[in-house]
Write a protein that holds these residues in place. Structure first.
Motif, PDB file in Angstrom:
ATOM      1  N   GLN A  60      -5.251  -5.343   9.488  1.00  0.00           N
ATOM      2  CA  GLN A  60      -4.943  -3.901   9.427  1.00  0.00           C
ATOM      3  C   GLN A  60      -5.988  -3.148  10.242  1.00  0.00           C
ATOM      4  O   GLN A  60      -7.148  -3.547  10.274  1.00  0.00           O
ATOM      5  CB  GLN A  60      -5.010  -3.431   7.976  1.00  0.00           C
ATOM      6  CG  GLN A  60      -4.622  -1.982   7.758  1.00  0.00           C
ATOM      7  CD  GLN A  60      -4.864  -1.531   6.308  1.00  0.00           C
ATOM      8  OE1 GLN A  60      -5.938  -1.053   5.988  1.00  0.00           O
ATOM      9  NE2 GLN A  60      -3.866  -1.689   5.440  1.00  0.00           N
ATOM     10  N   ARG A  67      -7.123   1.108  11.289  1.00  0.00           N
ATOM     11  CA  ARG A  67      -6.827   2.527  11.108  1.00  0.00           C
ATOM     12  C   ARG A  67      -8.034   3.367  11.499  1.00  0.00           C
ATOM     13  O   ARG A  67      -9.168   2.875  11.478  1.00  0.00           O
ATOM     14  CB  ARG A  67      -6.463   2.818   9.646  1.00  0.00           C
ATOM     15  CG  ARG A  67      -7.621   2.560   8.683  1.00  0.00           C
ATOM     16  CD  ARG A  67      -7.150   2.268   7.275  1.00  0.00           C
ATOM     17  NE  ARG A  67      -6.822   3.484   6.553  1.00  0.00           N
ATOM     18  CZ  ARG A  67      -6.415   3.480   5.263  1.00  0.00           C
ATOM     19  NH1 ARG A  67      -6.327   2.342   4.582  1.00  0.00           N
ATOM     20  NH2 ARG A  67      -6.135   4.594   4.664  1.00  0.00           N
ATOM     21  N   PHE A 123     -11.003   9.127  -1.494  1.00  0.00           N
ATOM     22  CA  PHE A 123     -10.297   7.866  -1.718  1.00  0.00           C
ATOM     23  C   PHE A 123     -10.786   7.360  -3.065  1.00  0.00           C
ATOM     24  O   PHE A 123     -11.982   7.134  -3.246  1.00  0.00           O
ATOM     25  CB  PHE A 123     -10.650   6.818  -0.643  1.00  0.00           C
ATOM     26  CG  PHE A 123     -10.020   7.058   0.711  1.00  0.00           C
ATOM     27  CD1 PHE A 123      -8.878   6.372   1.092  1.00  0.00           C
ATOM     28  CD2 PHE A 123     -10.570   7.971   1.605  1.00  0.00           C
ATOM     29  CE1 PHE A 123      -8.291   6.578   2.333  1.00  0.00           C
ATOM     30  CE2 PHE A 123      -9.998   8.186   2.861  1.00  0.00           C
ATOM     31  CZ  PHE A 123      -8.855   7.491   3.228  1.00  0.00           C
ATOM     32  N   HIS A 140     -11.191   1.437  -5.462  1.00  0.00           N
ATOM     33  CA  HIS A 140     -10.262   0.311  -5.347  1.00  0.00           C
ATOM     34  C   HIS A 140     -10.931  -0.872  -4.676  1.00  0.00           C
ATOM     35  O   HIS A 140     -11.934  -0.732  -3.982  1.00  0.00           O
ATOM     36  CB  HIS A 140      -9.008   0.716  -4.554  1.00  0.00           C
ATOM     37  CG  HIS A 140      -9.316   1.087  -3.127  1.00  0.00           C
ATOM     38  ND1 HIS A 140      -9.811   2.313  -2.780  1.00  0.00           N
ATOM     39  CD2 HIS A 140      -9.220   0.385  -1.979  1.00  0.00           C
ATOM     40  CE1 HIS A 140      -9.987   2.364  -1.470  1.00  0.00           C
ATOM     41  NE2 HIS A 140      -9.655   1.195  -0.954  1.00  0.00           N
ATOM     42  N   ASP A 194      -9.793  -3.411  -1.841  1.00  0.00           N
ATOM     43  CA  ASP A 194      -8.718  -3.553  -0.848  1.00  0.00           C
ATOM     44  C   ASP A 194      -7.913  -4.816  -1.123  1.00  0.00           C
ATOM     45  O   ASP A 194      -6.694  -4.836  -0.996  1.00  0.00           O
ATOM     46  CB  ASP A 194      -9.299  -3.649   0.567  1.00  0.00           C
ATOM     47  CG  ASP A 194      -9.921  -2.340   1.029  1.00  0.00           C
ATOM     48  OD1 ASP A 194      -9.569  -1.278   0.501  1.00  0.00           O
ATOM     49  OD2 ASP A 194     -10.773  -2.397   1.936  1.00  0.00           O
ATOM     50  N   THR A 241      -4.835  -4.609  -3.403  1.00  0.00           N
ATOM     51  CA  THR A 241      -3.603  -4.114  -2.760  1.00  0.00           C
ATOM     52  C   THR A 241      -3.032  -5.161  -1.804  1.00  0.00           C
ATOM     53  O   THR A 241      -1.823  -5.405  -1.774  1.00  0.00           O
ATOM     54  CB  THR A 241      -3.882  -2.811  -1.974  1.00  0.00           C
ATOM     55  OG1 THR A 241      -4.279  -1.787  -2.887  1.00  0.00           O
ATOM     56  CG2 THR A 241      -2.652  -2.335  -1.225  1.00  0.00           C
ATOM     57  N   TRP A 242      -3.895  -5.778  -1.016  1.00  0.00           N
ATOM     58  CA  TRP A 242      -3.381  -6.736  -0.010  1.00  0.00           C
ATOM     59  C   TRP A 242      -2.766  -7.962  -0.685  1.00  0.00           C
ATOM     60  O   TRP A 242      -1.839  -8.566  -0.169  1.00  0.00           O
ATOM     61  CB  TRP A 242      -4.507  -7.146   0.954  1.00  0.00           C
ATOM     62  CG  TRP A 242      -5.075  -5.971   1.684  1.00  0.00           C
ATOM     63  CD1 TRP A 242      -4.431  -4.785   1.920  1.00  0.00           C
ATOM     64  CD2 TRP A 242      -6.376  -5.838   2.249  1.00  0.00           C
ATOM     65  NE1 TRP A 242      -5.267  -3.928   2.594  1.00  0.00           N
ATOM     66  CE2 TRP A 242      -6.468  -4.549   2.815  1.00  0.00           C
ATOM     67  CE3 TRP A 242      -7.489  -6.685   2.336  1.00  0.00           C
ATOM     68  CZ2 TRP A 242      -7.606  -4.083   3.459  1.00  0.00           C
ATOM     69  CZ3 TRP A 242      -8.631  -6.236   2.986  1.00  0.00           C
ATOM     70  CH2 TRP A 242      -8.688  -4.939   3.534  1.00  0.00           C
ATOM     71  N   SER A 248       0.647   5.899  -1.596  1.00  0.00           N
ATOM     72  CA  SER A 248      -0.713   5.389  -1.823  1.00  0.00           C
ATOM     73  C   SER A 248      -1.647   5.649  -0.650  1.00  0.00           C
ATOM     74  O   SER A 248      -2.856   5.726  -0.829  1.00  0.00           O
ATOM     75  CB  SER A 248      -0.675   3.889  -2.132  1.00  0.00           C
ATOM     76  OG  SER A 248      -0.343   3.155  -0.975  1.00  0.00           O
ATOM     77  N   LEU A 249      -1.094   5.776   0.552  1.00  0.00           N
ATOM     78  CA  LEU A 249      -1.981   6.008   1.699  1.00  0.00           C
ATOM     79  C   LEU A 249      -2.465   7.453   1.741  1.00  0.00           C
ATOM     80  O   LEU A 249      -3.433   7.779   2.415  1.00  0.00           O
ATOM     81  CB  LEU A 249      -1.292   5.619   3.011  1.00  0.00           C
ATOM     82  CG  LEU A 249      -0.884   4.143   3.098  1.00  0.00           C
ATOM     83  CD1 LEU A 249      -0.195   3.852   4.415  1.00  0.00           C
ATOM     84  CD2 LEU A 249      -2.078   3.209   2.916  1.00  0.00           C
ATOM     85  N   GLN A 290      -4.100   7.040  -3.598  1.00  0.00           N
ATOM     86  CA  GLN A 290      -3.809   5.772  -4.273  1.00  0.00           C
ATOM     87  C   GLN A 290      -3.829   5.954  -5.779  1.00  0.00           C
ATOM     88  O   GLN A 290      -4.753   6.545  -6.335  1.00  0.00           O
ATOM     89  CB  GLN A 290      -4.851   4.715  -3.854  1.00  0.00           C
ATOM     90  CG  GLN A 290      -4.566   3.358  -4.460  1.00  0.00           C
ATOM     91  CD  GLN A 290      -5.496   2.267  -3.962  1.00  0.00           C
ATOM     92  OE1 GLN A 290      -6.320   2.500  -3.082  1.00  0.00           O
ATOM     93  NE2 GLN A 290      -5.382   1.091  -4.541  1.00  0.00           N
ATOM     94  N   ARG A 310       5.321  -4.806   2.994  1.00  0.00           N
ATOM     95  CA  ARG A 310       5.010  -3.538   3.660  1.00  0.00           C
ATOM     96  C   ARG A 310       5.183  -3.730   5.172  1.00  0.00           C
ATOM     97  O   ARG A 310       5.129  -4.835   5.686  1.00  0.00           O
ATOM     98  CB  ARG A 310       3.576  -3.109   3.338  1.00  0.00           C
ATOM     99  CG  ARG A 310       3.367  -2.847   1.851  1.00  0.00           C
ATOM    100  CD  ARG A 310       2.143  -1.982   1.592  1.00  0.00           C
ATOM    101  NE  ARG A 310       0.899  -2.599   2.000  1.00  0.00           N
ATOM    102  CZ  ARG A 310      -0.291  -1.992   1.911  1.00  0.00           C
ATOM    103  NH1 ARG A 310      -0.361  -0.748   1.444  1.00  0.00           N
ATOM    104  NH2 ARG A 310      -1.399  -2.612   2.266  1.00  0.00           N
ATOM    105  N   ILE A 313       0.906  -1.804   8.647  1.00  0.00           N
ATOM    106  CA  ILE A 313      -0.109  -1.797   7.579  1.00  0.00           C
ATOM    107  C   ILE A 313      -0.607  -3.214   7.319  1.00  0.00           C
ATOM    108  O   ILE A 313      -1.760  -3.405   6.919  1.00  0.00           O
ATOM    109  CB  ILE A 313       0.462  -1.269   6.237  1.00  0.00           C
ATOM    110  CG1 ILE A 313       1.203   0.036   6.441  1.00  0.00           C
ATOM    111  CG2 ILE A 313      -0.638  -1.099   5.209  1.00  0.00           C
ATOM    112  CD1 ILE A 313       1.796   0.582   5.154  1.00  0.00           C
TER     113      ILE A 313
HETATM  114  O1  6CS Z   1      -3.123   0.188   1.391  1.00  0.00           O
HETATM  115  C1  6CS Z   1      -4.042  -0.356   1.989  1.00  0.00           C
HETATM  116  O2  6CS Z   1      -3.898  -1.411   2.593  1.00  0.00           O
HETATM  117  C2  6CS Z   1      -5.392   0.269   1.935  1.00  0.00           C
HETATM  118  N1  6CS Z   1      -5.311   1.669   1.599  1.00  0.00           N
HETATM  119  C3  6CS Z   1      -5.615   2.169   0.444  1.00  0.00           C
HETATM  120  C4  6CS Z   1      -5.533   3.626   0.185  1.00  0.00           C
HETATM  121  N2  6CS Z   1      -6.032   1.391  -0.550  1.00  0.00           N
HETATM  122  C5  6CS Z   1      -6.000  -0.052  -0.437  1.00  0.00           C
HETATM  123  C6  6CS Z   1      -6.273  -0.454   0.962  1.00  0.00           C
HETATM  124  O3  6CS Z   1      -7.623  -0.084   1.261  1.00  0.00           O
END
Ligand code: 6CS
Ligand code: FE
Length: 299
Positions: free
Chosen positions: A129, A131, A143, A146, A148, A151-152, A205-206, A209, A283, A287
């Motif tokens: 990813q 950004r 933010f 969390h 990461d 979520t991944w 969530s972006l 979250q 997703r 992303i």
């Molecule tokens: O969704 C994602 O991949 C990333 N973005 C956010 C807001 N939290 C989890 C991860 O860092």
């Protein structure tokens, strides 16, 4: 595939032990690393490492020019890749820049960076990813806490903790302009969170979250075990490497000083994505890269 890190499956949060190494090259090979023993120790112990002045002043100026040009060009663009703030039209993030923009592609595959991440992950790598995060003065939003990896794993099907995030500071980081905050040692624990992931959760969530944000008790426990919260401050051009499971977040920015960074995630080629572990559909590629990622090695 077995789910070693279940989350968003139960109705009680749970703290589990990490089941993967933090540094994936054996420590007996420290002398081959592009980092010092102290730096490796610090990354392994804390789950992150800051290196100041990694990019020269000229490189920083070029990078800053790059992110603002892209922001300007994206002003009126309607694209899923351009994330705006929850309450306004201001740009919060632009995704997939390592692929869509020749200049950022060059930065993402900078050999100095690849040497470091190849060593930390103990294999060839690819970008999972990328950004740019813009946090403007006065209006930039937070933010929440969390990991990461949570979520991944849940939403993208990343099987193991074998990825590293790189944040390149493109404005000076002070304690007060909403910098990255990390919980030292938190990479060693996985907080299994509650809540079910709805389809297209990323659209929400972006911006803000909600799922994958641990409960307060777990966060308090993590902060206690780590002896508090770290805030790496420093000049633009410094980098922060942090392990995929390190608990982090950042406050909003009510100061006049913006906080911008370029953020890239490197994943081991031996840790490629499978089906999401507890979400419906995958997703989008911008992303979570699945296809056609060039692989980079240090051999
Ligand atoms: O969704 C994602 O991949 C990333 N973005 C956010 C807001 N939290 C989890 C991860 O860092
Ligand atoms: Fe994050």
């Amino acid at each position: 595939m077995e789910d070693l890190y279940p989350s968003r499956k139960n109705n009680q949060p749970e703290i589990m032990k990490r089941k993967d190494p933090v540094i994936h090259t054996d420590r007996s090979k420290d002398d081959q690393a592009p980092l010092s023993k102290e730096q490796l120790d610090s990354y392994e112990r804390n789950g992150f490492l800051q290196i100041e002045n990694f990019f020269s002043e000229d490189e920083v100026s070029e990078l800053q020019k790059g992110i603002f040009e892209l922001q300007d060009d994206s002003k009126d663009v309607t694209s899923d890749k351009v994330i705006r703030e929850p309450q306004s039209d201001e740009i919060r993030s632009i995704f997939h820049v390592h692929n869509d923009d020749e200049y950022f592609k060059k930065v993402a595959y900078d050999q100095r960076i690849l040497d470091i991440v190849n060593h930390l992950l103990g294999s060839d790598v690819y970008i999972h990813q990328s950004r740019i995060n813009y946090k403007p003065g006065f209006t930039g939003k937070e933010f929440d806490w969390h990991s990461d990896f949570e979520t991944w794993h849940v939403e993208d099907g990343m099987p193991r903790m074998r990825a590293v995030s790189l944040s390149i500071a493109l404005s000076d980081n002070y304690t007060f302009n909403g910098p990255l905050m990390l919980i030292p040692g938190s990479q060693n624990y996985y907080v299994s969170c509650v809540g079910e992931t709805p389809d297209d959760n990323y659209k929400e969530s972006l911006k803000k979250q909600k799922l994958g944000v641990p409960d307060q008790e777990s966060l308090r426990w993590l902060a206690e075990q780590g002896g508090g919260i770290s805030v790496p401050t420093g000049k633009a051009g410094s980098i922060t490497l942090f392990e995929s499971n390190t608990m982090h977040g950042s406050n909003g920015n009510i100061t006049p000083y913006s906080r911008n960074n370029l953020f890239m995630v490197y994943n081991s080629v031996e840790n490629q994505l499978v089906k999401p572990f507890s979400a419906g559909k995958e997703r989008p590629e911008f992303i979570a890269v699945r296809e056609g990622a060039p692989k980079f090695s240090n051999s």
